[in-house]
Design an enzyme around this catalytic site. Sequence first.
Site, PDB file in Angstrom:
ATOM      1  N   GLU A  21      11.094  10.741 -22.530  1.00  0.00           N
ATOM      2  CA  GLU A  21      11.801  12.031 -22.546  1.00  0.00           C
ATOM      3  C   GLU A  21      13.054  11.889 -23.412  1.00  0.00           C
ATOM      4  OE1 GLU A  21      12.092  14.362 -18.947  1.00  0.00           O
ATOM      5  OE2 GLU A  21      14.214  14.731 -19.371  1.00  0.00           O
ATOM      6  N   TYR A 148       9.194  16.588  -7.032  1.00  0.00           N
ATOM      7  CA  TYR A 148      10.365  15.918  -6.449  1.00  0.00           C
ATOM      8  C   TYR A 148       9.988  14.985  -5.298  1.00  0.00           C
ATOM      9  CZ  TYR A 148      12.365  19.407  -9.406  1.00  0.00           C
ATOM     10  OH  TYR A 148      12.655  20.153 -10.525  1.00  0.00           O
ATOM     11  N   HIS A 152      13.035  18.748  -3.526  1.00  0.00           N
ATOM     12  CA  HIS A 152      14.004  19.481  -4.342  1.00  0.00           C
ATOM     13  C   HIS A 152      15.216  19.842  -3.473  1.00  0.00           C
ATOM     14  CE1 HIS A 152      15.625  23.059  -6.550  1.00  0.00           C
ATOM     15  NE2 HIS A 152      15.417  22.239  -7.566  1.00  0.00           N
TER      16      HIS A 152
HETATM   17  P1  FAD Z   1      10.587  25.434  -9.083  1.00  0.00           P
HETATM   18  O1  FAD Z   1       9.235  24.819  -9.134  1.00  0.00           O
HETATM   19  O2  FAD Z   1      10.677  26.910  -9.266  1.00  0.00           O
HETATM   20  O3  FAD Z   1      11.245  25.040  -7.676  1.00  0.00           O
HETATM   21  C1  FAD Z   1      12.627  25.309  -7.447  1.00  0.00           C
HETATM   22  C2  FAD Z   1      12.872  25.519  -5.957  1.00  0.00           C
HETATM   23  O4  FAD Z   1      12.248  26.740  -5.533  1.00  0.00           O
HETATM   24  C3  FAD Z   1      12.284  24.426  -5.071  1.00  0.00           C
HETATM   25  O5  FAD Z   1      13.174  24.223  -3.992  1.00  0.00           O
HETATM   26  C4  FAD Z   1      10.968  25.016  -4.592  1.00  0.00           C
HETATM   27  O6  FAD Z   1      10.578  24.491  -3.324  1.00  0.00           O
HETATM   28  C5  FAD Z   1      11.324  26.508  -4.487  1.00  0.00           C
HETATM   29  N1  FAD Z   1      10.168  27.387  -4.720  1.00  0.00           N
HETATM   30  C6  FAD Z   1       9.260  27.292  -5.709  1.00  0.00           C
HETATM   31  N2  FAD Z   1       8.371  28.292  -5.630  1.00  0.00           N
HETATM   32  C7  FAD Z   1       8.717  29.051  -4.567  1.00  0.00           C
HETATM   33  C8  FAD Z   1       8.196  30.219  -3.966  1.00  0.00           C
HETATM   34  N3  FAD Z   1       7.107  30.830  -4.447  1.00  0.00           N
HETATM   35  N4  FAD Z   1       8.845  30.729  -2.865  1.00  0.00           N
HETATM   36  C9  FAD Z   1       9.960  30.133  -2.352  1.00  0.00           C
HETATM   37  N5  FAD Z   1      10.489  29.014  -2.894  1.00  0.00           N
HETATM   38  C10 FAD Z   1       9.891  28.486  -3.974  1.00  0.00           C
HETATM   39  N6  FAD Z   1      16.251  21.453 -16.386  1.00  0.00           N
HETATM   40  C11 FAD Z   1      16.609  22.026 -17.559  1.00  0.00           C
HETATM   41  O7  FAD Z   1      17.483  22.903 -17.578  1.00  0.00           O
HETATM   42  N7  FAD Z   1      16.041  21.643 -18.749  1.00  0.00           N
HETATM   43  C12 FAD Z   1      15.070  20.696 -18.806  1.00  0.00           C
HETATM   44  O8  FAD Z   1      14.567  20.388 -19.887  1.00  0.00           O
HETATM   45  C13 FAD Z   1      14.662  20.073 -17.579  1.00  0.00           C
HETATM   46  N8  FAD Z   1      13.704  19.127 -17.564  1.00  0.00           N
HETATM   47  C14 FAD Z   1      13.280  18.586 -16.371  1.00  0.00           C
HETATM   48  C15 FAD Z   1      12.237  17.658 -16.372  1.00  0.00           C
HETATM   49  C16 FAD Z   1      11.796  17.093 -15.187  1.00  0.00           C
HETATM   50  C17 FAD Z   1      10.666  16.089 -15.206  1.00  0.00           C
HETATM   51  C18 FAD Z   1      12.415  17.451 -13.949  1.00  0.00           C
HETATM   52  C19 FAD Z   1      11.956  16.833 -12.655  1.00  0.00           C
HETATM   53  C20 FAD Z   1      13.449  18.379 -13.939  1.00  0.00           C
HETATM   54  C21 FAD Z   1      13.884  18.971 -15.142  1.00  0.00           C
HETATM   55  N9  FAD Z   1      14.913  19.922 -15.174  1.00  0.00           N
HETATM   56  C22 FAD Z   1      15.297  20.487 -16.368  1.00  0.00           C
HETATM   57  C23 FAD Z   1      15.597  20.301 -13.939  1.00  0.00           C
HETATM   58  C24 FAD Z   1      14.926  21.506 -13.234  1.00  0.00           C
HETATM   59  O9  FAD Z   1      15.098  22.665 -14.009  1.00  0.00           O
HETATM   60  C25 FAD Z   1      15.589  21.650 -11.871  1.00  0.00           C
HETATM   61  O10 FAD Z   1      15.241  20.571 -11.036  1.00  0.00           O
HETATM   62  C26 FAD Z   1      15.410  22.988 -11.152  1.00  0.00           C
HETATM   63  O11 FAD Z   1      16.362  23.029 -10.095  1.00  0.00           O
HETATM   64  C27 FAD Z   1      14.038  23.209 -10.535  1.00  0.00           C
HETATM   65  O12 FAD Z   1      13.096  23.408 -11.494  1.00  0.00           O
HETATM   66  P2  FAD Z   1      11.531  23.518 -11.117  1.00  0.00           P
HETATM   67  O13 FAD Z   1      10.834  23.885 -12.341  1.00  0.00           O
HETATM   68  O14 FAD Z   1      11.075  22.326 -10.386  1.00  0.00           O
HETATM   69  O15 FAD Z   1      11.588  24.784 -10.118  1.00  0.00           O
END
Ligand code: FAD
Length: 290
Positions: A21, A148, A152
């Site tokens: 990455e 996570y 998360h």
């Molecule tokens: P989601 O999958 O939407 O989850 C976020 C939260 O919402 C979780 O607590 C989940 O349980 C909850 N949730 C999900 N769906 C629902 C639903 N339908 N109803 C109720 N609750 C729900 N950030 C950046 O800004 N730029 C990057 O390039 C970046 N790269 C990353 C790469 C990796 C490998 C990882 C692990 C993280 C990265 N992040 C990045 C950080 C990421 O954006 C954060 O961790 C963010 O807080 C959560 O993103 P997510 O896509 O996992 O969210």
Amino acid sequence: MNIAEIFETKKKEGKPVLSFEIFPPKKEEALKNIDATLERLCDLHPDFISITFGAGGSTADHKTVEIAKKIKSHYQVDPIVHLTCLYYTKEEISQILKQLERAGIENILALRGDRNPDSPVKQDFKYASELVSFIKSQGDFTVSGACYPETHLEAPDAVTDIRNLKKKVDAGVTHLVSQLFFDNEFFYRFYEKTRIAGIDVPIEAGIMPVTNRAQIERMVHTCGASLPPKFKRILDKYENNKEALFDAGMAYAINQIVDLIASGVDGIHVYTMNSVKVADRICSGIRSLI
Ligand code: FAD
């Protein structure tokens, strides 16, 4: 090749996938040096390289697609572009997808993005799963997601978080990349729970090789990874000795990776932080294993 095909190929070979990455540097000067970094990272033959994308509003975001194009056309390594959605409208995401399509980039890591208390979110997307569905409706992309092992930070509990992860996979994610962790037991327990929940896509283990204490404390604060005692001992003993901390941090990361590979992990995702020295040391430590 798309990411799903890469995993199938490596599985047939009985080997784990290895990916790096990187992030688009914010400073113009560092951006000028990105070619040298990319060339040396690609020489280490990762199966793909992922490029981060800001949560919104950073000028560096525009560089993500540019860097991905370069990785694909100059170095013939498959890129995966991170895409966040909280601070973007559907129209804006659609424009980025068109750019990716024109550049022949098919792999996207769909993310919600972290919240910025100073910036109001746009209302089009609430969760990454909604971005996944939108991307799938817009073109022939292969979509990955984040997961996570230690839950998360905003999730009420591990079970709810995994149920939400299943929604993301059902929306069309074919590969997951894990948040960094320093204790493999968290990953193994999490992996088992995902299989019980019916999540059957490959999960890459996210490994962050440590090179300085401040960086790791910042990361741990924002992502909630716990620090095992043997890891803390390394930080305490070598925090003021840069070279020793580097050696100890690399040894720790290699140890984690060896254990993960021996346990049959689908893939290893190294958070290289744009450091060729880090990627180089990790690869020499595990070359015969991958
Ligand atoms: P989601 O999958 O939407 O989850 C976020 C939260 O919402 C979780 O607590 C989940 O349980 C909850 N949730 C999900 N769906 C629902 C639903 N339908 N109803 C109720 N609750 C729900 N950030 C950046 O800004 N730029 C990057 O390039 C970046 N790269 C990353 C790469 C990796 C490998 C990882 C692990 C993280 C990265 N992040 C990045 C950080 C990421 O954006 C954060 O961790 C963010 O807080 C959560 O993103 P997510 O896509 O996992 O969210």
